[in-house]
Design a protein around this motif. Structure first.
Motif, PDB file in Angstrom:
ATOM      1  N   ARG A   1      -0.624  -9.279  -9.815  1.00  0.00           N
ATOM      2  CA  ARG A   1      -1.101  -7.905  -9.613  1.00  0.00           C
ATOM      3  C   ARG A   1      -2.523  -7.923  -9.075  1.00  0.00           C
ATOM      4  NH1 ARG A   1       0.306  -5.647 -15.421  1.00  0.00           N
ATOM      5  NH2 ARG A   1      -0.323  -7.761 -15.854  1.00  0.00           N
ATOM      6  N   GLN A   2      -3.328  -8.807  -9.626  1.00  0.00           N
ATOM      7  CA  GLN A   2      -4.720  -8.884  -9.181  1.00  0.00           C
ATOM      8  C   GLN A   2      -4.799  -9.291  -7.708  1.00  0.00           C
ATOM      9  OE1 GLN A   2      -7.042 -11.781 -11.254  1.00  0.00           O
ATOM     10  NE2 GLN A   2      -8.980 -11.042 -10.439  1.00  0.00           N
ATOM     11  N   GLY A   3      -3.982 -10.253  -7.310  1.00  0.00           N
ATOM     12  CA  GLY A   3      -3.972 -10.693  -5.922  1.00  0.00           C
ATOM     13  C   GLY A   3      -3.556  -9.585  -4.982  1.00  0.00           C
ATOM     14  N   MET A   4      -2.526  -8.820  -5.355  1.00  0.00           N
ATOM     15  CA  MET A   4      -2.089  -7.723  -4.493  1.00  0.00           C
ATOM     16  C   MET A   4      -3.122  -6.630  -4.424  1.00  0.00           C
ATOM     17  SD  MET A   4       1.947  -7.170  -5.040  1.00  0.00           S
ATOM     18  CE  MET A   4       1.844  -7.080  -6.799  1.00  0.00           C
ATOM     19  N   SER A   5      -3.743  -6.322  -5.559  1.00  0.00           N
ATOM     20  CA  SER A   5      -4.733  -5.246  -5.543  1.00  0.00           C
ATOM     21  C   SER A   5      -5.935  -5.624  -4.692  1.00  0.00           C
ATOM     22  CB  SER A   5      -5.166  -4.866  -6.956  1.00  0.00           C
ATOM     23  OG  SER A   5      -5.879  -5.926  -7.556  1.00  0.00           O
ATOM     24  N   LYS A   6      -6.307  -6.881  -4.671  1.00  0.00           N
ATOM     25  CA  LYS A   6      -7.424  -7.329  -3.836  1.00  0.00           C
ATOM     26  C   LYS A   6      -7.087  -7.221  -2.349  1.00  0.00           C
ATOM     27  CE  LYS A   6      -9.749 -10.467  -6.972  1.00  0.00           C
ATOM     28  NZ  LYS A   6     -10.093 -11.883  -7.225  1.00  0.00           N
ATOM     29  N   ARG A   7      -5.812  -7.506  -2.014  1.00  0.00           N
ATOM     30  CA  ARG A   7      -5.418  -7.483  -0.605  1.00  0.00           C
ATOM     31  C   ARG A   7      -5.327  -6.061  -0.071  1.00  0.00           C
ATOM     32  NH1 ARG A   7      -4.368 -11.854   2.456  1.00  0.00           N
ATOM     33  NH2 ARG A   7      -3.015 -10.566   3.719  1.00  0.00           N
ATOM     34  N   THR A   8      -5.026  -5.128  -0.935  1.00  0.00           N
ATOM     35  CA  THR A   8      -4.824  -3.755  -0.465  1.00  0.00           C
ATOM     36  C   THR A   8      -6.097  -2.916  -0.563  1.00  0.00           C
ATOM     37  OG1 THR A   8      -4.016  -3.074  -2.636  1.00  0.00           O
ATOM     38  CG2 THR A   8      -2.379  -3.743  -1.007  1.00  0.00           C
ATOM     39  N   SER A   9      -7.106  -3.410  -1.280  1.00  0.00           N
ATOM     40  CA  SER A   9      -8.313  -2.583  -1.427  1.00  0.00           C
ATOM     41  C   SER A   9      -9.289  -2.803  -0.300  1.00  0.00           C
ATOM     42  CB  SER A   9      -8.989  -2.858  -2.762  1.00  0.00           C
ATOM     43  OG  SER A   9      -9.234  -4.227  -2.943  1.00  0.00           O
TER      44      SER A   9
ATOM     45  N   ASN B  49       3.385   5.670  -3.434  1.00  0.00           N
ATOM     46  CA  ASN B  49       4.577   6.335  -3.949  1.00  0.00           C
ATOM     47  C   ASN B  49       4.793   6.015  -5.428  1.00  0.00           C
ATOM     48  OD1 ASN B  49       6.068   7.883  -1.841  1.00  0.00           O
ATOM     49  ND2 ASN B  49       5.670   5.964  -0.737  1.00  0.00           N
ATOM     50  N   ASN B  50       3.709   5.673  -6.098  1.00  0.00           N
ATOM     51  CA  ASN B  50       3.686   5.475  -7.556  1.00  0.00           C
ATOM     52  C   ASN B  50       4.571   4.336  -8.057  1.00  0.00           C
ATOM     53  OD1 ASN B  50       1.841   7.541  -7.918  1.00  0.00           O
ATOM     54  ND2 ASN B  50       3.476   9.076  -7.832  1.00  0.00           N
ATOM     55  N   VAL B  51       4.773   3.296  -7.264  1.00  0.00           N
ATOM     56  CA  VAL B  51       5.456   2.097  -7.751  1.00  0.00           C
ATOM     57  C   VAL B  51       4.410   1.277  -8.501  1.00  0.00           C
ATOM     58  CG1 VAL B  51       6.694   0.002  -7.096  1.00  0.00           C
ATOM     59  CG2 VAL B  51       7.072   2.120  -5.823  1.00  0.00           C
ATOM     60  N   SER B  52       4.761   0.785  -9.681  1.00  0.00           N
ATOM     61  CA  SER B  52       3.773   0.101 -10.532  1.00  0.00           C
ATOM     62  C   SER B  52       3.409  -1.281  -9.965  1.00  0.00           C
ATOM     63  CB  SER B  52       4.324  -0.066 -11.948  1.00  0.00           C
ATOM     64  OG  SER B  52       5.356  -1.022 -11.949  1.00  0.00           O
ATOM     65  N   TRP B  53       2.204  -1.700 -10.337  1.00  0.00           N
ATOM     66  CA  TRP B  53       1.746  -3.038  -9.943  1.00  0.00           C
ATOM     67  C   TRP B  53       2.669  -4.101 -10.528  1.00  0.00           C
ATOM     68  CZ3 TRP B  53      -1.195  -3.658  -6.001  1.00  0.00           C
ATOM     69  CH2 TRP B  53      -2.223  -2.780  -5.706  1.00  0.00           C
ATOM     70  N   ALA B  54       3.163  -3.871 -11.741  1.00  0.00           N
ATOM     71  CA  ALA B  54       4.043  -4.844 -12.386  1.00  0.00           C
ATOM     72  C   ALA B  54       5.333  -5.016 -11.590  1.00  0.00           C
ATOM     73  CB  ALA B  54       4.349  -4.411 -13.819  1.00  0.00           C
ATOM     74  N   MET B  55       5.906  -3.904 -11.131  1.00  0.00           N
ATOM     75  CA  MET B  55       7.133  -4.006 -10.348  1.00  0.00           C
ATOM     76  C   MET B  55       6.872  -4.687  -9.002  1.00  0.00           C
ATOM     77  SD  MET B  55       9.867  -1.100  -9.246  1.00  0.00           S
ATOM     78  CE  MET B  55      10.549  -1.005 -10.890  1.00  0.00           C
ATOM     79  N   LEU B  56       5.785  -4.317  -8.348  1.00  0.00           N
ATOM     80  CA  LEU B  56       5.434  -4.950  -7.067  1.00  0.00           C
ATOM     81  C   LEU B  56       5.205  -6.448  -7.263  1.00  0.00           C
ATOM     82  CD1 LEU B  56       2.988  -2.288  -5.605  1.00  0.00           C
ATOM     83  CD2 LEU B  56       5.314  -2.788  -4.835  1.00  0.00           C
ATOM     84  N   SER B  57       4.581  -6.789  -8.360  1.00  0.00           N
ATOM     85  CA  SER B  57       4.313  -8.192  -8.649  1.00  0.00           C
ATOM     86  C   SER B  57       5.606  -8.968  -8.847  1.00  0.00           C
ATOM     87  CB  SER B  57       3.434  -8.306  -9.892  1.00  0.00           C
ATOM     88  OG  SER B  57       3.269  -9.651 -10.247  1.00  0.00           O
ATOM     89  N   SER B  58       6.529  -8.399  -9.601  1.00  0.00           N
ATOM     90  CA  SER B  58       7.780  -9.114  -9.855  1.00  0.00           C
ATOM     91  C   SER B  58       8.619  -9.249  -8.590  1.00  0.00           C
ATOM     92  CB  SER B  58       8.571  -8.424 -10.961  1.00  0.00           C
ATOM     93  OG  SER B  58       9.019  -7.153 -10.520  1.00  0.00           O
ATOM     94  N   TRP B  59       8.595  -8.249  -7.721  1.00  0.00           N
ATOM     95  CA  TRP B  59       9.387  -8.311  -6.490  1.00  0.00           C
ATOM     96  C   TRP B  59       8.741  -9.204  -5.427  1.00  0.00           C
ATOM     97  CZ3 TRP B  59      14.057  -6.211  -4.916  1.00  0.00           C
ATOM     98  CH2 TRP B  59      14.733  -5.489  -5.902  1.00  0.00           C
ATOM     99  N   SER B  60       7.424  -9.255  -5.400  1.00  0.00           N
ATOM    100  CA  SER B  60       6.753 -10.038  -4.353  1.00  0.00           C
ATOM    101  C   SER B  60       6.448 -11.469  -4.769  1.00  0.00           C
ATOM    102  CB  SER B  60       5.450  -9.358  -3.943  1.00  0.00           C
ATOM    103  OG  SER B  60       4.512  -9.426  -5.002  1.00  0.00           O
TER     104      SER B  60
ATOM    105  N   ASP C 136       0.829  -1.200   0.000  1.00  0.00           N
ATOM    106  CA  ASP C 136       0.000   0.000   0.000  1.00  0.00           C
ATOM    107  C   ASP C 136       0.872   1.261   0.000  1.00  0.00           C
ATOM    108  OD1 ASP C 136      -2.559   1.278   0.079  1.00  0.00           O
ATOM    109  OD2 ASP C 136      -2.155   1.750   2.195  1.00  0.00           O
ATOM    110  N   ALA C 137       1.903   1.284   0.835  1.00  0.00           N
ATOM    111  CA  ALA C 137       2.795   2.449   0.896  1.00  0.00           C
ATOM    112  C   ALA C 137       3.534   2.635  -0.434  1.00  0.00           C
ATOM    113  CB  ALA C 137       3.785   2.281   2.049  1.00  0.00           C
ATOM    114  N   LEU C 138       4.008   1.549  -1.014  1.00  0.00           N
ATOM    115  CA  LEU C 138       4.722   1.660  -2.286  1.00  0.00           C
ATOM    116  C   LEU C 138       3.790   2.123  -3.409  1.00  0.00           C
ATOM    117  CD1 LEU C 138       6.957  -1.520  -2.011  1.00  0.00           C
ATOM    118  CD2 LEU C 138       7.751   0.864  -2.008  1.00  0.00           C
ATOM    119  N   ARG C 139       2.542   1.660  -3.408  1.00  0.00           N
ATOM    120  CA  ARG C 139       1.594   2.095  -4.424  1.00  0.00           C
ATOM    121  C   ARG C 139       1.322   3.596  -4.290  1.00  0.00           C
ATOM    122  NH1 ARG C 139       0.710   1.525  -8.820  1.00  0.00           N
ATOM    123  NH2 ARG C 139      -1.462   2.084  -8.761  1.00  0.00           N
TER     124      ARG C 139
END
Length: 119
Positions: free
Chosen positions: A111-119, A96-107, A91-94
């Motif tokens: 992307r869909q799974g992360m967006s569901k967890r943070t919404s 700060n404008n970090v893309s879902w693609a980058m978050l997905s590759s690092w985690s 949530d904090a990284l998003r």
């Protein structure tokens, strides 16, 4: 009409066969019940042997079960804590404008799974 001797003999024979079939049926039911009881006793004995072979005794098995349950509870608490921290970080990284693609590759999450967890 008078019944013949042959008819009486046939009736007695049929009655004797019926009694024999009934007795055979009862014996078959009793044999199945005994076989089921023996199978159950064998299963019980096998499970006791397995318990004693693997864990030593029933008391030792119960103690091990309690220890495993406590360890699992600790692991679940640690997992929940890490998931909460990860979600807050995503949530904090998003923000700060970090893309879902980058978050997905690092985690390693979608992307869909992360967006569901943070919404």
């Amino acid at each position: 009409m008078v019944r013949s001797r042959i008819t009486k003999v046939d009736e007695r024979r049929r009655e004797a066969y019926r009694r024999q079939r009934d007795a055979n049926d009862k014996a078959a039911v009793a044999a199945r019940e005994r076989a089921a009881q023996l199978r159950e006793l064998e299963r019980d004995a096998e499970s006791r042997r397995e318990l004693e072979t693997v864990w030593g005794s029933q008391q030792a098995g119960l103690s091990r079960l309690r220890d495993i349950s406590k360890q699992l509870d600790k692991l679940h608490r640690a997992e929940r804590s890490l998931l909460d921290e990860r979600d807050r970080l995503v949530d904090a990284l998003r923000r700060n404008n970090v893309s879902w693609a980058m978050l997905s590759s690092w985690s390693g999450l979608s992307r869909q799974g992360m967006s569901k967890r943070t919404s």
